[in-house]
Scaffold this motif. Sequence first.
Motif, mmCIF file in Angstrom:
data_model
loop_
_atom_site.group_PDB
_atom_site.id
_atom_site.type_symbol
_atom_site.label_atom_id
_atom_site.label_comp_id
_atom_site.label_asym_id
_atom_site.label_seq_id
_atom_site.Cartn_x
_atom_site.Cartn_y
_atom_site.Cartn_z
ATOM 1 N N LEU A 1 0.837 -1.196 0.000
ATOM 2 C CA LEU A 1 0.000 0.000 0.000
ATOM 3 C C LEU A 1 0.873 1.247 0.000
ATOM 4 N N LYS A 2 0.428 2.263 -0.721
ATOM 5 C CA LYS A 2 1.107 3.545 -0.688
ATOM 6 C C LYS A 2 0.847 4.219 0.658
ATOM 7 N N PRO A 3 1.743 5.087 1.092
ATOM 8 C CA PRO A 3 1.562 5.758 2.384
ATOM 9 C C PRO A 3 0.219 6.479 2.473
ATOM 10 N N ASN A 4 -0.471 6.282 3.561
ATOM 11 C CA ASN A 4 -1.723 6.970 3.877
ATOM 12 C C ASN A 4 -2.881 6.616 2.945
ATOM 13 N N MET A 5 -2.739 5.572 2.143
ATOM 14 C CA MET A 5 -3.810 5.214 1.214
ATOM 15 C C MET A 5 -4.687 4.095 1.797
ATOM 16 N N ARG A 6 -5.983 4.254 1.620
ATOM 17 C CA ARG A 6 -6.978 3.249 2.030
ATOM 18 C C ARG A 6 -7.710 2.765 0.783
ATOM 19 N N PRO A 7 -7.607 1.484 0.447
ATOM 20 C CA PRO A 7 -8.265 0.991 -0.761
ATOM 21 C C PRO A 7 -9.773 0.864 -0.581
ATOM 22 N N GLN A 8 -10.498 0.996 -1.675
ATOM 23 C CA GLN A 8 -11.921 0.697 -1.677
ATOM 24 C C GLN A 8 -12.099 -0.808 -1.485
ATOM 25 N N VAL A 9 -13.000 -1.188 -0.571
ATOM 26 C CA VAL A 9 -13.248 -2.599 -0.288
ATOM 27 C C VAL A 9 -14.741 -2.888 -0.468
ATOM 28 N N TYR A 10 -15.048 -3.972 -1.168
ATOM 29 C CA TYR A 10 -16.427 -4.408 -1.380
ATOM 30 C C TYR A 10 -16.670 -5.645 -0.522
ATOM 31 N N GLU A 11 -17.541 -5.504 0.482
ATOM 32 C CA GLU A 11 -17.839 -6.601 1.393
ATOM 33 C C GLU A 11 -18.991 -7.442 0.842
ATOM 34 N N PRO A 12 -19.035 -8.742 1.179
ATOM 35 C CA PRO A 12 -20.128 -9.593 0.706
ATOM 36 C C PRO A 12 -21.489 -9.043 1.116
ATOM 37 N N GLY A 13 -22.445 -9.156 0.202
ATOM 38 C CA GLY A 13 -23.788 -8.655 0.435
ATOM 39 C C GLY A 13 -24.329 -7.947 -0.795
ATOM 40 N N CYS A 14 -25.593 -7.615 -0.783
ATOM 41 C CA CYS A 14 -26.265 -7.000 -1.927
ATOM 42 C C CYS A 14 -26.510 -5.515 -1.679
ATOM 43 N N SER A 15 -26.326 -4.707 -2.716
ATOM 44 C CA SER A 15 -26.547 -3.271 -2.593
ATOM 45 C C SER A 15 -26.678 -2.652 -3.987
ATOM 46 N N ASP A 16 -27.166 -1.413 -4.024
ATOM 47 C CA ASP A 16 -27.200 -0.646 -5.265
ATOM 48 C C ASP A 16 -25.837 0.003 -5.454
ATOM 49 N N MET A 17 -25.241 -0.215 -6.610
ATOM 50 C CA MET A 17 -23.925 0.346 -6.899
ATOM 51 C C MET A 17 -24.026 1.447 -7.934
ATOM 52 N N ALA A 18 -23.306 2.550 -7.692
ATOM 53 C CA ALA A 18 -23.149 3.584 -8.719
ATOM 54 C C ALA A 18 -22.231 3.036 -9.804
ATOM 55 N N SER A 19 -22.158 3.747 -10.923
ATOM 56 C CA SER A 19 -21.374 3.252 -12.052
ATOM 57 C C SER A 19 -19.917 3.037 -11.669
ATOM 58 N N TRP A 20 -19.312 3.968 -10.936
ATOM 59 C CA TRP A 20 -17.891 3.833 -10.606
ATOM 60 C C TRP A 20 -17.658 2.621 -9.710
#
Length: 374
Positions: free
Chosen positions: A215-234
């Motif tokens: 990981l780069k310093p001070n960076m927090r990655p986007q994490v997708y946890e199991p489960g159902c949800s509405d997702m935006a395009s990105w």
Amino acid sequence: MRGRSPLWARLCLIAGALLLTVSAGSLVGGSILLAHYGGQVTHPGGLGSAAAGHDIDGPLDLLLVGIDERDGNAAMGARADSIIIAHVPASHDMVYLTSIPRDTRVVIPADARTQYRGGTDKINAAFEFGYQHGGGRDEGLTLLAETVSGLAGGLKFSGAAIVNFDGFKDLVDALGGVHMCVDERTTSIHTGWNTRTGQEGEPYNFNAAGIPTTLKPNMRPQVYEPGCSDMASWQALDYVRQRDKLADNDGDYGRQRHQQQFIKAMLTKATSAGVLTNPQKVDHMLNSIGKAVSFYNNDIPLADWILTLHGITPEHLVTLKANGGHFNSEVVDGQSYEVLDATTKALLAAIGQDRVAEFVAAHPELVGDAPGTA
């Protein structure tokens, strides 16, 4: 080729479903829709010796291809990031999607048009060898189609499609996002945020082979946890790109499964009443399809394709797993390849013989086991 988002080839059938459903409705006449939008989607050529005849009354096979292409920099080339065979039986009431692992070891035929002499390589390189020396998308698709045809025992294609990432994003935006079910914890190597500044950026360092390391310093990655949800395009696009940091360590097979699930989510949303009864959304969607989908129709009118596929809904789409969704790797001269197992080779033969339903009934383990929507 990490610096650019991969492109998906999963929306050819969605394009047809959208055009058909809307043209059959009360918004505007079907002929007007086809004249206005159809010319933005269809392209000639692209199949070479792998082209089938122009009769679409019987079983149909389409090649759906996603590519990693650098906009404005043709010298960087392009490789097929995703490869799917879409089989429609003669009854025209189902679609079976089979993903071909991008690292599959194959014989790529020579291509005099782009000075490629032929050889053995990973299947995703076939598109690049056709794309080079001015061949572009058309020749890249042609050489890939001929390569897949050889892998599948001479299978011929009635059509093919390439999807553009930027247009793809517009299409998801036009739909107002999609409902997705995450089936394994997925960490993004492409999207993250600086915990001090809040600025978005790539969270990981990469080695020379393009593999994420620390990981780069001070960076927090986007994490997708199991489960159902509405997702935006990105979110949806970022999620279905990932293969390096999947919780089950299933790599490209996991990504194939997630992208197949995404087709169902897109088709479900695109044909929902809330979308089809909104004229502004319909117009936005259809304009986005022209930007996203390049459909090589094998000189078969788009209207014929639409009428032929009109009965297909998300419930009629079956996703299948090459190699049972597990790695089947082989190292040759220091290079790791995927090799299709005997069952997958038999599946490809069944596709060519239009007996996929029978084959799948005997091999239920090949059917995708995660819903993607709920």
